[in-house]
Design a protein around this motif. Structure first.
Motif: not given
Ligand SMILES: [Zn+2]
Length: 253
Positions: A40, A42-43, A65, A68
């Motif tokens: 991911c 983002s996280c 996701c 997150c």
């Molecule tokens: Zn994530």
């Protein structure tokens, strides 16, 4: 049994579409093989197998996701669905022929172009250089045109047309677009590559207008042209000859 075959081709399309997403995301960054697992952005959690089923995982995770809840771009399931649909459609059109194989190679290239152009606004040379020899060899020996020089003429026409437009528009057309047209020309021939350009401009102008109206883009904001070329190429590839014959019939040309 035919139904099973279509289903099987569709499933292969879904899985390859998922692979094309990965290639499109990683190739421009040059790390196609370095980090093998998807994560991911983002996280940065490494995705598990159950997160990676084409389309189904997206629906099940409701587009976010697992950890997150950062939204996942609808581009990915769209590319998977488009690949599957086009693979099935191409089989329905061509059956088990050399042309079907050409169409599968072409669709694969075009789907990766959609991802790289939407994500990074570029069409990598590496990608074109990988696909061009396959398309050329298949066009010359497996599913040839009437004359051997036609793919080369198509390539020259596609390349020079886009080069001309790039010069006239002073950079309105990227280098990647020009080279993509050279590859399209050798696959489609000179008539269909001209049609591709016409359709790409039409669809681009239409979509650009709609996006402006919806205020999704600002005036003068560059929009990647690649997806419109892809749409134009697919229409032209599958329906170009019908359209050319129809035009000749009504115009007497
Ligand atoms: Zn994530």
């Amino acid at each position: 049994m035919e139904v099973l075959l279509y289903l099987y081709i569709g499933l292969i399309g879904l899985c390859l579409g998922s692979f094309f997403n990965v290639v499109g995301l990683r190739l421009p960054k040059g790390n196609l093989w370095t980090r093998s697992r998807s994560y991911c952005p983002s996280c940065e959690r490494t995705l598990k197998a159950r997160d990676l089923y084409p389309v189904f995982s997206y629906i099940f995770l409701r587009g976010a996701c697992r950890t997150c809840r950062a939204p996942i771009s609808p581009l990915y399931p769209s590319v998977e669905l488009m690949t599957a649909t086009l693979f099935v459609f191409a089989y329905w059109q061509f059956g088990l022929t050399g042309e079907w194989v050409v169409s599968l190679i072409l669709i694969s290239l075009l789907m990766i172009v959609v991802v790289t152009d939407l994500r990074y606004m570029l069409i990598p040379d590496k990608l074109l250089l990988f696909f061009a020899p396959f398309l050329l060899v298949f066009r010359l020996f497996i599913a040839p045109f009437e004359f051997w020089w036609q793919p080369l003429l198509g390539s020259a026409v596609g390349f020079s047309l886009l080069l001309l437009i790039a010069i006239i528009s002073k950079g309105g057309m990227g280098g990647g677009d020009i080279k993509l047209f050279a590859v399209l020309g050798l696959t489609l021939g000179w008539e269909k590559v001209l049609l591709t350009f016409m359709f790409a401009c039409l669809i681009g102008a239409l979509m650009g207008g709609i996006l402006l109206l919806l205020k999704k883009v600002k005036r003068k904001q560059p929009i990647p042209f690649g997806p419109f070329i892809v749409a134009g190429a697919l229409i032209s590839y599958f329906y170009g000859m019908d359209l050319i014959h129809w035009y000749r019939a009504i115009s007497g040309f």
